[in-house]
Design a protein around this motif. Structure first.
Motif, short mmCIF file in Angstrom:
data_model
loop_
_atom_site.label_atom_id
_atom_site.label_comp_id
_atom_site.label_asym_id
_atom_site.label_seq_id
_atom_site.Cartn_x
_atom_site.Cartn_y
_atom_site.Cartn_z
N ASN A 101 0.87 -1.17 0.10
CA ASN A 101 -0.04 0.08 -0.14
C ASN A 101 0.89 1.41 -0.08
O ASN A 101 2.13 1.08 -0.11
CB ASN A 101 -1.01 -0.12 1.35
CG ASN A 101 -0.27 -0.05 2.53
OD1 ASN A 101 0.95 0.21 2.51
ND2 ASN A 101 -0.87 -0.50 3.32
N ASP A 102 0.31 2.54 0.15
CA ASP A 102 0.91 3.58 0.19
C ASP A 102 2.06 3.63 1.45
O ASP A 102 2.84 4.63 1.11
CB ASP A 102 0.00 4.81 0.14
CG ASP A 102 -0.91 4.95 -0.92
OD1 ASP A 102 -0.57 4.46 -1.90
OD2 ASP A 102 -2.00 5.41 -1.13
N GLN A 103 1.71 3.01 2.35
CA GLN A 103 2.80 2.98 3.47
C GLN A 103 3.87 1.95 3.37
O GLN A 103 4.48 1.57 4.27
CB GLN A 103 2.15 2.85 4.76
CG GLN A 103 1.38 4.06 5.23
CD GLN A 103 0.00 4.09 4.26
OE1 GLN A 103 -0.57 2.98 4.27
NE2 GLN A 103 -0.35 5.24 3.92
N ASN A 104 3.73 1.51 2.17
CA ASN A 104 4.87 0.35 1.73
C ASN A 104 4.77 -0.95 2.75
O ASN A 104 5.61 -1.76 2.99
CB ASN A 104 6.16 0.87 1.88
CG ASN A 104 7.25 -0.14 1.06
OD1 ASN A 104 6.91 -0.63 -0.03
ND2 ASN A 104 8.43 -0.08 1.67
N GLN A 105 3.52 -1.13 3.08
CA GLN A 105 3.05 -2.44 4.11
C GLN A 105 2.28 -3.44 2.97
O GLN A 105 1.67 -2.94 2.12
CB GLN A 105 2.49 -1.99 5.28
CG GLN A 105 3.13 -1.30 5.94
CD GLN A 105 2.04 -0.73 7.24
OE1 GLN A 105 0.68 -0.44 7.09
NE2 GLN A 105 2.68 -0.45 8.27
N LEU A 106 2.22 -4.57 3.32
CA LEU A 106 1.78 -5.45 2.60
C LEU A 106 0.13 -5.25 2.47
O LEU A 106 -0.34 -4.93 3.69
CB LEU A 106 1.74 -7.06 3.32
CG LEU A 106 3.35 -7.57 3.04
CD1 LEU A 106 3.22 -9.08 3.79
CD2 LEU A 106 3.47 -7.72 1.80
N ASN A 107 -0.38 -5.50 1.30
CA ASN A 107 -1.64 -4.99 1.19
C ASN A 107 -2.37 -6.02 1.03
O ASN A 107 -2.76 -6.81 -0.12
CB ASN A 107 -1.87 -4.06 -0.34
CG ASN A 107 -3.37 -3.74 -0.46
OD1 ASN A 107 -4.23 -3.73 0.06
ND2 ASN A 107 -3.35 -2.64 -1.57
N ILE A 108 -2.94 -6.51 2.24
CA ILE A 108 -3.49 -8.02 2.21
C ILE A 108 -5.07 -7.69 1.76
O ILE A 108 -5.43 -8.59 0.96
CB ILE A 108 -3.77 -8.23 3.75
CG1 ILE A 108 -2.54 -8.32 4.54
CG2 ILE A 108 -4.64 -9.45 3.92
CD1 ILE A 108 -1.51 -9.37 3.94
N ALA A 109 -5.77 -6.63 2.00
CA ALA A 109 -7.02 -6.51 1.44
C ALA A 109 -6.80 -6.38 -0.20
O ALA A 109 -7.88 -6.95 -0.68
CB ALA A 109 -7.80 -5.15 2.09
N GLY A 110 -5.92 -5.77 -0.85
CA GLY A 110 -5.85 -5.56 -2.06
C GLY A 110 -5.61 -7.16 -2.80
O GLY A 110 -5.99 -7.52 -3.93
N ALA A 111 -4.86 -7.99 -2.01
CA ALA A 111 -4.49 -9.27 -2.30
C ALA A 111 -5.71 -10.28 -2.45
O ALA A 111 -5.88 -11.09 -3.35
CB ALA A 111 -3.28 -9.81 -1.70
N VAL A 112 -6.48 -10.24 -1.19
CA VAL A 112 -7.62 -10.95 -0.97
C VAL A 112 -8.92 -10.50 -1.69
O VAL A 112 -9.66 -11.14 -2.60
CB VAL A 112 -8.16 -11.04 0.42
CG1 VAL A 112 -9.45 -11.79 0.64
CG2 VAL A 112 -7.13 -11.41 1.25
#
Length: 306
Positions: A101-112
């Motif tokens: 995501n924008d914070q360079n953290q894993l985007n779990i919601a985007g993947a699911v």
């Protein structure tokens, strides 16, 4: 050390609260399925949430199958659990490249994905399966389980799960909690819980302190506000033996097994939930083929007799 799940009740009898430290089972699942960093987190969260769900919702010999189909790039997330502490699962795309995501953290919601459903199938001996379904509300998994339980049981419930990876893409820690209101809970007690949840330490940070399942709940309710009801070991469901897969192959038509022998000289069966591979050579398949041909001959004779 075995992974642990605890069941507690608050001293004021307003809530029951479960917590799980599932670091080892999540790492074992990640290794079995050779999952990428983001897939490990998604599968781990789903396994933890499913185990908590099973302990809160099932009885006796019941078991549950849960399918998250959010139409995201991870594909389907499928898990199963029983009342004895066994859980298993898989994702359609275990090698998914990281999405951030924008914070360079894993985007779990985007993947699911969020444009889909959570389907829950409960199995009980001697009865038809019960199937329930709800819309995905976030794709973060914990929120989606929370929404389903609130909708299906009409009981205020919250599920939180977390998986933290280390720099080598190994599972550093994994855990979660489930809190459910009990009959007679007051609005004031619910309001206090909501406030306490907002102040709680993030799960990865908390688990980093090696507090275990007890520490997860103590962070929310305090050290002296819980009565322990049960402690149990949890882990990945055992892989079926090779003989079980042989029985499955024996249900195929004879021409399909003969093609495996003639064209491939053997067959490899991969356990969808375990990721383990079982190879059947020409001799083993020939034995299975003979059993199938004997069965087909009997069925043909019975049909002719009728």
């Amino acid at each position: 050390m075995s992974d642990q799940l605890i069941k507690t009740i608050t001293k004021d009898k307003a809530f029951r609260a479960f917590a799980i430290d599932g670091t080892h089972l999540v790492q074992e699942a990640a290794e079995a399925h050779d999952t990428s960093r983001i897939a490990s987190v998604i599968l781990g969260r789903a396994l933890l949430a499913t185990e908590l769900f099973a302990q809160a919702s099932l009885k006796g010999e019941e078991r549950v199958n849960i399918k998250l189909a959010g139409r995201g790039p991870i594909g389907n997330v499928v898990t199963e659990a029983d009342t004895k502490g066994s859980v298993r699962g898989y994702v359609t795309n275990p090698q998914l490249e990281p999405i951030v995501n924008d914070q360079n953290q894993l985007n779990i919601a985007g993947a699911v994905g969020r444009n889909g459903t959570m389907q829950v199938t409960k199995f009980a001996p001697y009865s038809q399966p019960y199937i329930g379904q709800s819309q995905l509300v976030s794709g973060e998994i914990g929120d989606d389980f929370t929404y389903y339980m609130a909708q299906s049981d009409q009981i205020p419930t919250v599920i939180g799960v977390g998986v933290e990876m280390d720099k080598d893409d190994k599972v550093k820690n994994a855990g979660g909690f489930l809190i459910q209101a009990l009959p007679g809970v007051t609005d004031a007690q619910l309001d206090k819980l909501e406030a306490d949840l907002k102040k709680r330490t993030p799960l990865p940070e908390l688990l980093d302190q090696s507090v275990g399942a007890v520490g997860i709940l103590a962070d929310i309710f305090g050290d002296d506000n819980l009565d322990m009801l049960m402690t149990m070991q949890v882990g990945l469901a055992a892989e079926p033996p090779k003989e079980s897969y042989a029985k499955m192959l024996a249900t195929l038509p004879s021409h399909e097994v003969k093609a495996m022998i003639d064209e491939d000289g053997g067959a490899e069966v991969v356990g969808k939930f375990s990721g383990k591979r079982h190879y059947f050579d020409r001799v083993e398949l020939s034995s299975i083929l003979k059993d199938i041909q004997d069965r087909e001959a009997r069925e043909k004779a019975e049909k002719k007799h009728d």
